[in-house]
Design a protein around this motif. Sequence first.
Motif, mmCIF file in Angstrom:
data_model
loop_
_atom_site.group_PDB
_atom_site.id
_atom_site.type_symbol
_atom_site.label_atom_id
_atom_site.label_comp_id
_atom_site.label_asym_id
_atom_site.label_seq_id
_atom_site.Cartn_x
_atom_site.Cartn_y
_atom_site.Cartn_z
ATOM 1 N N LEU A 3 47.882 85.579 45.412
ATOM 2 C CA LEU A 3 46.617 85.100 44.850
ATOM 3 C C LEU A 3 46.824 84.206 43.626
ATOM 4 C CD1 LEU A 3 43.533 85.074 44.847
ATOM 5 C CD2 LEU A 3 43.594 87.194 43.500
ATOM 6 N N GLN A 4 47.714 84.623 42.723
ATOM 7 C CA GLN A 4 47.898 83.824 41.499
ATOM 8 C C GLN A 4 48.395 82.413 41.819
ATOM 9 O OE1 GLN A 4 46.629 84.500 38.618
ATOM 10 N NE2 GLN A 4 45.949 86.395 39.563
ATOM 11 N N LYS A 5 49.273 82.323 42.824
ATOM 12 C CA LYS A 5 49.759 80.996 43.216
ATOM 13 C C LYS A 5 48.618 80.171 43.815
ATOM 14 C CE LYS A 5 53.437 78.674 45.693
ATOM 15 N NZ LYS A 5 54.216 78.712 46.918
ATOM 16 N N ALA A 6 47.783 80.825 44.603
ATOM 17 C CA ALA A 6 46.633 80.135 45.196
ATOM 18 C C ALA A 6 45.692 79.624 44.106
ATOM 19 C CB ALA A 6 45.892 81.089 46.139
ATOM 20 N N LEU A 7 45.439 80.462 43.105
ATOM 21 C CA LEU A 7 44.540 80.044 42.024
ATOM 22 C C LEU A 7 45.144 78.892 41.226
ATOM 23 C CD1 LEU A 7 43.370 83.594 40.884
ATOM 24 C CD2 LEU A 7 42.005 81.882 42.101
ATOM 25 N N GLY A 8 46.468 78.808 41.241
ATOM 26 C CA GLY A 8 47.151 77.701 40.572
ATOM 27 C C GLY A 8 46.913 76.349 41.236
ATOM 28 N N LEU A 9 46.348 76.361 42.432
ATOM 29 C CA LEU A 9 46.029 75.097 43.114
ATOM 30 C C LEU A 9 44.754 74.458 42.564
ATOM 31 C CD1 LEU A 9 46.786 76.313 46.747
ATOM 32 C CD2 LEU A 9 48.101 74.624 45.451
ATOM 33 N N ILE A 10 43.995 75.207 41.768
ATOM 34 C CA ILE A 10 42.766 74.652 41.182
ATOM 35 C C ILE A 10 43.173 73.642 40.100
ATOM 36 C CG2 ILE A 10 40.681 75.186 39.852
ATOM 37 C CD1 ILE A 10 40.772 77.992 41.201
ATOM 38 N N PHE A 30 40.844 74.362 48.494
ATOM 39 C CA PHE A 30 40.192 74.375 49.807
ATOM 40 C C PHE A 30 41.058 73.695 50.861
ATOM 41 C CE2 PHE A 30 35.879 74.297 47.426
ATOM 42 C CZ PHE A 30 35.807 75.683 47.414
ATOM 43 N N ALA A 31 41.851 72.697 50.449
ATOM 44 C CA ALA A 31 42.653 71.917 51.402
ATOM 45 C C ALA A 31 43.959 72.605 51.790
ATOM 46 C CB ALA A 31 42.958 70.548 50.812
ATOM 47 N N ASP A 32 44.293 73.693 51.102
ATOM 48 C CA ASP A 32 45.570 74.382 51.355
ATOM 49 C C ASP A 32 45.289 75.645 52.176
ATOM 50 O OD1 ASP A 32 48.562 74.626 49.847
ATOM 51 O OD2 ASP A 32 47.715 76.458 50.710
ATOM 52 N N PRO A 33 45.718 75.673 53.437
ATOM 53 C CA PRO A 33 45.316 76.793 54.295
ATOM 54 C C PRO A 33 45.759 78.157 53.773
ATOM 55 C CG PRO A 33 46.862 75.336 55.453
ATOM 56 C CD PRO A 33 46.499 74.655 54.174
ATOM 57 N N ALA A 34 46.998 78.246 53.265
ATOM 58 C CA ALA A 34 47.473 79.547 52.776
ATOM 59 C C ALA A 34 46.758 79.930 51.484
ATOM 60 C CB ALA A 34 48.984 79.497 52.567
ATOM 61 N N GLY A 35 46.545 78.945 50.619
ATOM 62 C CA GLY A 35 45.837 79.223 49.366
ATOM 63 C C GLY A 35 44.396 79.622 49.615
ATOM 64 N N PHE A 36 43.748 78.895 50.507
ATOM 65 C CA PHE A 36 42.353 79.214 50.824
ATOM 66 C C PHE A 36 42.251 80.608 51.439
ATOM 67 C CE2 PHE A 36 38.438 78.331 53.537
ATOM 68 C CZ PHE A 36 37.553 78.425 52.476
ATOM 69 N N ALA A 37 43.196 80.922 52.329
ATOM 70 C CA ALA A 37 43.185 82.251 52.968
ATOM 71 C C ALA A 37 43.351 83.355 51.922
ATOM 72 C CB ALA A 37 44.284 82.332 54.028
ATOM 73 N N ALA A 38 44.226 83.125 50.943
ATOM 74 C CA ALA A 38 44.448 84.149 49.906
ATOM 75 C C ALA A 38 43.183 84.378 49.093
ATOM 76 C CB ALA A 38 45.595 83.718 48.991
ATOM 77 N N VAL A 39 42.516 83.291 48.736
ATOM 78 C CA VAL A 39 41.300 83.410 47.922
ATOM 79 C C VAL A 39 40.156 84.032 48.737
ATOM 80 C CG1 VAL A 39 39.499 81.967 46.876
ATOM 81 C CG2 VAL A 39 41.879 81.694 46.192
ATOM 82 N N VAL A 149 35.148 82.640 42.371
ATOM 83 C CA VAL A 149 36.589 82.432 42.230
ATOM 84 C C VAL A 149 36.946 82.408 40.753
ATOM 85 C CG1 VAL A 149 38.499 80.857 42.699
ATOM 86 C CG2 VAL A 149 36.682 81.161 44.402
ATOM 87 N N MET A 150 36.177 81.647 39.961
ATOM 88 C CA MET A 150 36.554 81.434 38.571
ATOM 89 C C MET A 150 35.365 81.611 37.634
ATOM 90 S SD MET A 150 38.267 78.090 36.881
ATOM 91 C CE MET A 150 39.869 78.453 37.529
ATOM 92 N N GLU A 151 35.606 82.349 36.565
ATOM 93 C CA GLU A 151 34.596 82.536 35.519
ATOM 94 C C GLU A 151 35.063 81.799 34.265
ATOM 95 O OE1 GLU A 151 34.365 86.646 34.438
ATOM 96 O OE2 GLU A 151 32.978 86.275 32.781
ATOM 97 N N LEU A 152 34.191 80.943 33.740
ATOM 98 C CA LEU A 152 34.506 80.235 32.502
ATOM 99 C C LEU A 152 33.900 81.063 31.367
ATOM 100 C CD1 LEU A 152 33.737 76.584 33.712
ATOM 101 C CD2 LEU A 152 35.863 77.889 33.890
#
Length: 172
Positions: A3-10, A30-39, A149-152
Motif C-alpha cells: 500500500l505505501q508504495k502504491a500511495l507513493g504513486l500520487i 489510477f494508471a498503475d494496475p498494481a497500485g490501483f489494486a492495492a488502494v 485515499v488521502m486526507e489533507l
Amino acid sequence: MELQKALGLIAEVPDFPEPGVLFRDLTPLFADPAGFAAVVGALAETVGPEVDLIAGVEARGFLLAAAVGYARGIGVVLVRKPGKLPRVAGRVDYQLEYGTASVELPAGIVSPGQRVVVMDDVLATGGTAAAACKLLRDGGAVVEGVSVVMELTALGGRAVLEGNGVHALQAC
Ligand code: PRP
Ligand code: HPA
C-alpha cells in the motif's frame, strides 16, 4: 503492490489550481494496475459487512466507488455535480472558499434505511464529503462512514465530518 508504495504513486503538483496550492494528483495511481489494486483493496477493507451501497463523489470518487463496489459485490450510487442527472432526488449547496458548490443525488436509487459509505479520493476542507453525507441522509440513508485515499489534515475536514467515521489510507 504494498500500500505505501502504491500511495507513493500520487504526484504532488505545486500551484494547481492556483498559486500556493500543492495539488495531489491521483492520475498516476489510477494508471498503475498494481497500485490501483492495492488502494482499492485497502479501501474495500474500510467498508463494513453491513453496507448496502457505496456513494461515489464526482469525479474521482466514481472510479474508486466503482472498483470497491465491484470488489465487494455492492452497488454504487453517484453523487453528482448539478445539471448532470436526469432525475434528481435532492440537492445540497455548500460553501467553497470563494462561492458555492452543489451536489445532487439521483432519484429512486437510495431506499430509506440503506447503509451507505461515501467514497472519494481526497478529503480537504470536508465541504464536499459533508454535503454528500447530508444529501444521503436527506434521502433516508444511514451514512456508515466516509472513506478516502488521502486526507489533507491541515484543512480540517475530519472535524467538519465529526461523527461520520472517516477512514483515510494516508494523512498528510
Ligand atoms: C476534489 C476532491 C473532493 C473534493 C475535496 O474534487 O475529489 O471531491 O475536491 O475537497 P473538499 O474536502 O475541500 O470539499 P474537485 O472539486 O476537484 O472535483 P473533480 O473530482 O470533479 O475534479
Ligand atoms: N487533490 C485532489 N483533490 C483535491 C485536492 C487535491 O490536492 N485538494 C482539494 N481537493
